[in-house]
Design a protein around this motif. Structure first.
Motif, PDB file in Angstrom:
ATOM      1  N   VAL A 135      84.468  48.357   1.392  1.00 33.00           N
ATOM      2  CA  VAL A 135      85.802  48.869   1.711  1.00 33.00           C
ATOM      3  C   VAL A 135      85.749  49.480   3.107  1.00 33.00           C
ATOM      4  O   VAL A 135      84.810  50.204   3.441  1.00 33.00           O
ATOM      5  CB  VAL A 135      86.252  49.916   0.668  1.00 33.00           C
ATOM      6  N   LEU A 136      86.755  49.180   3.919  1.00 31.18           N
ATOM      7  CA  LEU A 136      86.828  49.665   5.296  1.00 31.18           C
ATOM      8  C   LEU A 136      88.033  50.579   5.458  1.00 31.18           C
ATOM      9  O   LEU A 136      89.133  50.251   5.009  1.00 31.18           O
ATOM     10  CB  LEU A 136      86.959  48.482   6.268  1.00 31.18           C
ATOM     11  N   LEU A 137      87.816  51.724   6.092  1.00 30.04           N
ATOM     12  CA  LEU A 137      88.905  52.585   6.544  1.00 30.04           C
ATOM     13  C   LEU A 137      88.748  52.729   8.053  1.00 30.04           C
ATOM     14  O   LEU A 137      87.725  53.232   8.526  1.00 30.04           O
ATOM     15  CB  LEU A 137      88.870  53.959   5.873  1.00 30.04           C
ATOM     16  N   ALA A 138      89.754  52.252   8.783  1.00 27.80           N
ATOM     17  CA  ALA A 138      89.803  52.403  10.238  1.00 27.80           C
ATOM     18  C   ALA A 138      91.105  53.105  10.566  1.00 27.80           C
ATOM     19  O   ALA A 138      92.177  52.630  10.186  1.00 27.80           O
ATOM     20  CB  ALA A 138      89.728  51.047  10.927  1.00 27.80           C
ATOM     21  N   ALA A 139      91.007  54.244  11.233  1.00 27.86           N
ATOM     22  CA  ALA A 139      92.213  55.040  11.514  1.00 27.86           C
ATOM     23  C   ALA A 139      92.032  55.830  12.803  1.00 27.86           C
ATOM     24  O   ALA A 139      90.916  56.079  13.254  1.00 27.86           O
ATOM     25  CB  ALA A 139      92.479  55.989  10.350  1.00 27.86           C
ATOM     26  N   ARG A 140      93.168  56.225  13.364  1.00 28.07           N
ATOM     27  CA  ARG A 140      93.205  57.126  14.510  1.00 28.07           C
ATOM     28  C   ARG A 140      93.923  58.391  14.066  1.00 28.07           C
ATOM     29  O   ARG A 140      94.851  58.325  13.266  1.00 28.07           O
ATOM     30  CB  ARG A 140      93.959  56.478  15.672  1.00 28.07           C
ATOM     31  N   TRP A 141      93.475  59.532  14.556  1.00 30.13           N
ATOM     32  CA  TRP A 141      94.122  60.788  14.168  1.00 30.13           C
ATOM     33  C   TRP A 141      94.193  61.735  15.359  1.00 30.13           C
ATOM     34  O   TRP A 141      93.414  61.624  16.305  1.00 30.13           O
ATOM     35  CB  TRP A 141      93.400  61.445  12.995  1.00 30.13           C
ATOM     36  N   LYS A 142      95.175  62.635  15.274  1.00 33.02           N
ATOM     37  CA  LYS A 142      95.357  63.675  16.303  1.00 33.02           C
ATOM     38  C   LYS A 142      95.623  64.997  15.609  1.00 33.02           C
ATOM     39  O   LYS A 142      96.334  65.049  14.607  1.00 33.02           O
ATOM     40  CB  LYS A 142      96.554  63.366  17.198  1.00 33.02           C
ATOM     41  N   LEU A 143      95.061  66.054  16.163  1.00 32.60           N
ATOM     42  CA  LEU A 143      95.334  67.425  15.739  1.00 32.60           C
ATOM     43  C   LEU A 143      96.152  68.052  16.862  1.00 32.60           C
ATOM     44  O   LEU A 143      95.683  68.186  17.995  1.00 32.60           O
ATOM     45  CB  LEU A 143      94.029  68.186  15.517  1.00 32.60           C
ATOM     46  N   ILE A 144      97.397  68.411  16.550  1.00 33.08           N
ATOM     47  CA  ILE A 144      98.348  68.861  17.568  1.00 33.08           C
ATOM     48  C   ILE A 144      98.755  70.306  17.299  1.00 33.08           C
ATOM     49  O   ILE A 144      99.078  70.659  16.153  1.00 33.08           O
ATOM     50  CB  ILE A 144      99.605  67.963  17.557  1.00 33.08           C
ATOM     51  N   ALA A 145      98.752  71.129  18.362  1.00 37.03           N
ATOM     52  CA  ALA A 145      99.325  72.475  18.265  1.00 37.03           C
ATOM     53  C   ALA A 145     100.833  72.268  18.198  1.00 37.03           C
ATOM     54  O   ALA A 145     101.439  71.794  19.161  1.00 37.03           O
ATOM     55  CB  ALA A 145      98.933  73.323  19.466  1.00 37.03           C
ATOM     56  N   PHE A 146     101.425  72.597  17.073  1.00 34.77           N
ATOM     57  CA  PHE A 146     102.808  72.206  16.823  1.00 34.77           C
ATOM     58  C   PHE A 146     103.790  72.817  17.812  1.00 34.77           C
ATOM     59  O   PHE A 146     104.681  72.135  18.301  1.00 34.77           O
ATOM     60  CB  PHE A 146     103.203  72.536  15.380  1.00 34.77           C
ATOM     61  N   GLU A 147     103.651  74.091  18.137  1.00 35.20           N
ATOM     62  CA  GLU A 147     104.601  74.759  19.044  1.00 35.20           C
ATOM     63  C   GLU A 147     104.573  74.166  20.446  1.00 35.20           C
ATOM     64  O   GLU A 147     105.601  73.857  21.014  1.00 35.20           O
ATOM     65  CB  GLU A 147     104.298  76.259  19.131  1.00 35.20           C
ATOM     66  N   SER A 148     103.377  73.991  20.997  1.00 29.58           N
ATOM     67  CA  SER A 148     103.258  73.538  22.385  1.00 29.58           C
ATOM     68  C   SER A 148     103.201  72.016  22.511  1.00 29.58           C
ATOM     69  O   SER A 148     103.491  71.477  23.578  1.00 29.58           O
ATOM     70  CB  SER A 148     102.000  74.129  23.023  1.00 29.58           C
ATOM     71  N   GLY A 149     102.784  71.337  21.450  1.00 31.27           N
ATOM     72  CA  GLY A 149     102.615  69.886  21.518  1.00 31.27           C
ATOM     73  C   GLY A 149     101.282  69.469  22.112  1.00 31.27           C
ATOM     74  O   GLY A 149     101.015  68.276  22.283  1.00 31.27           O
ATOM     75  N   ASP A 150     100.423  70.457  22.439  1.00 29.88           N
ATOM     76  CA  ASP A 150      99.110  70.142  23.003  1.00 29.88           C
ATOM     77  C   ASP A 150      98.226  69.476  21.950  1.00 29.88           C
ATOM     78  O   ASP A 150      98.178  69.906  20.793  1.00 29.88           O
ATOM     79  CB  ASP A 150      98.400  71.413  23.492  1.00 29.88           C
ATOM     80  N   LYS A 152      94.873  69.133  20.383  1.00 33.28           N
ATOM     81  CA  LYS A 152      93.653  69.951  20.287  1.00 33.28           C
ATOM     82  C   LYS A 152      92.423  69.091  20.027  1.00 33.28           C
ATOM     83  O   LYS A 152      91.313  69.452  20.415  1.00 33.28           O
ATOM     84  CB  LYS A 152      93.798  70.987  19.168  1.00 33.28           C
ATOM     85  N   ALA A 153      92.602  67.990  19.333  1.00 28.99           N
ATOM     86  CA  ALA A 153      91.505  67.064  19.050  1.00 28.99           C
ATOM     87  C   ALA A 153      92.121  65.723  18.690  1.00 28.99           C
ATOM     88  O   ALA A 153      93.234  65.655  18.173  1.00 28.99           O
ATOM     89  CB  ALA A 153      90.638  67.581  17.899  1.00 28.99           C
ATOM     90  N   ALA A 154      91.382  64.666  18.975  1.00 27.92           N
ATOM     91  CA  ALA A 154      91.815  63.313  18.618  1.00 27.92           C
ATOM     92  C   ALA A 154      90.570  62.451  18.522  1.00 27.92           C
ATOM     93  O   ALA A 154      89.606  62.652  19.272  1.00 27.92           O
ATOM     94  CB  ALA A 154      92.773  62.755  19.666  1.00 27.92           C
ATOM     95  N   ASP A 155      90.591  61.509  17.605  1.00 30.40           N
ATOM     96  CA  ASP A 155      89.420  60.659  17.446  1.00 30.40           C
ATOM     97  C   ASP A 155      89.799  59.407  16.665  1.00 30.40           C
ATOM     98  O   ASP A 155      90.897  59.310  16.125  1.00 30.40           O
ATOM     99  CB  ASP A 155      88.303  61.409  16.728  1.00 30.40           C
ATOM    100  N   ARG A 156      88.853  58.511  16.619  1.00 28.19           N
ATOM    101  CA  ARG A 156      88.981  57.295  15.821  1.00 28.19           C
ATOM    102  C   ARG A 156      87.938  57.361  14.718  1.00 28.19           C
ATOM    103  O   ARG A 156      86.805  57.763  14.956  1.00 28.19           O
ATOM    104  CB  ARG A 156      88.763  56.065  16.693  1.00 28.19           C
ATOM    105  N   TYR A 157      88.339  56.977  13.532  1.00 30.48           N
ATOM    106  CA  TYR A 157      87.445  56.963  12.372  1.00 30.48           C
ATOM    107  C   TYR A 157      87.317  55.518  11.919  1.00 30.48           C
ATOM    108  O   TYR A 157      88.324  54.830  11.746  1.00 30.48           O
ATOM    109  CB  TYR A 157      88.050  57.824  11.257  1.00 30.48           C
ATOM    110  N   GLU A 158      86.092  55.055  11.728  1.00 31.78           N
ATOM    111  CA  GLU A 158      85.883  53.723  11.176  1.00 31.78           C
ATOM    112  C   GLU A 158      84.578  53.712  10.400  1.00 31.78           C
ATOM    113  O   GLU A 158      83.501  53.842  10.978  1.00 31.78           O
ATOM    114  CB  GLU A 158      85.861  52.653  12.261  1.00 31.78           C
ATOM    115  N   LYS A 159      84.708  53.598   9.087  1.00 28.27           N
ATOM    116  CA  LYS A 159      83.530  53.542   8.217  1.00 28.27           C
ATOM    117  C   LYS A 159      83.782  52.568   7.089  1.00 28.27           C
ATOM    118  O   LYS A 159      84.919  52.318   6.696  1.00 28.27           O
ATOM    119  CB  LYS A 159      83.216  54.917   7.627  1.00 28.27           C
ATOM    120  N   THR A 160      82.674  52.026   6.579  1.00 26.28           N
ATOM    121  CA  THR A 160      82.737  51.174   5.402  1.00 26.28           C
ATOM    122  C   THR A 160      81.915  51.820   4.289  1.00 26.28           C
ATOM    123  O   THR A 160      81.007  52.621   4.550  1.00 26.28           O
ATOM    124  CB  THR A 160      82.183  49.758   5.677  1.00 26.28           C
ATOM    125  N   LEU A 161      82.260  51.458   3.075  1.00 25.79           N
ATOM    126  CA  LEU A 161      81.563  51.983   1.900  1.00 25.79           C
ATOM    127  C   LEU A 161      81.481  50.877   0.861  1.00 25.79           C
ATOM    128  O   LEU A 161      82.477  50.172   0.620  1.00 25.79           O
ATOM    129  CB  LEU A 161      82.326  53.193   1.340  1.00 25.79           C
TER     130      LEU A 161
END
Length: 191
Positions: A135-150, A152-161
């Motif tokens: 099984v493969l999960l490939a995704a992109r994610w962002k952690l955003i400071a909601f008030e400012s829109g900055d 804070k972190a972003a990455d790509r996740y891709e793993k199989t199990l």
């Protein structure tokens, strides 16, 4: 002789049709596989989860797998118990709740009165059983400071199990485990 055979078929065909029943659909849900944290409740930021997007080929009631790089298989008789994007969102909420990183969690869309501090945006690119059985999960994610829109972190996740078995339930269980690992990876970037 042909008349007897024809009459026999006319009598027996409805009986055979009545005795045969179509197989029942089976329904599946993803689940949280993270054990709740021992952290005290009420600590951390208010975190909003969403939006969570999935590819349109996964946005259907039947479970989809890949039989090759370019071919999908829709598993008839094996259905999601709720829309997949809603199930993923709900399990992400439960997973983050179990990490103890948030004082409160909100589901997208929320209102300004919800006082969201951080927003987690998730775009899933692939989330299915592959031709090799993993099984493969490939995704992109962002952690955003909601008030400012900055961001804070972003990455790509891709793993199989590798699932424990070859059945659909084992596949869904492996998908749940990948979502748990994905959630923990994001949670590690939350201050």
């Amino acid at each position: 002789m042909h008349i007897c055979t024809g009459l026999f078929l006319l009598v027996i065909a409805p009986l055979l049709a009545a005795c045969s029943t179509a197989p029942q659909d089976q329904y599946y849900l993803l689940s949280s596989t993270i054990n709740p944290s021992a952290s005290a409740a009420g600590q951390g930021a208010v975190i909003g989860i969403g939006p969570v997007t999935i590819p349109s080929h996964l946005d259907r009631s039947m479970i989809v797998s890949r039989s090759s790089s370019n071919r999908l298989e829709v598993l008839s008789g094996h259905r999601w118990g709720e829309p997949l994007d809603e199930n993923i969102n709900r399990i992400l909420i439960e997973n983050f709740d179990h990490t103890g990183k948030a004082s409160r969690l909100e589901t997208f869309p929320w209102t300004s009165r919800d006082d969201v501090d951080l927003q987690i945006v998730v775009d899933i690119d692939r989330f299915e059983r592959q031709a090799d059985g993993n099984v493969l999960l490939a995704a992109r994610w962002k952690l955003i400071a909601f008030e400012s829109g900055d961001i804070k972190a972003a990455d790509r996740y891709e793993k199989t199990l590798a699932p424990q078995g070859t059945d659909v339930e084992s596949t869904v269980s492996a998908m749940s485990d990948l979502l748990a690992d994905f959630s923990i990876e994001i949670a590690n970037d939350i201050p």
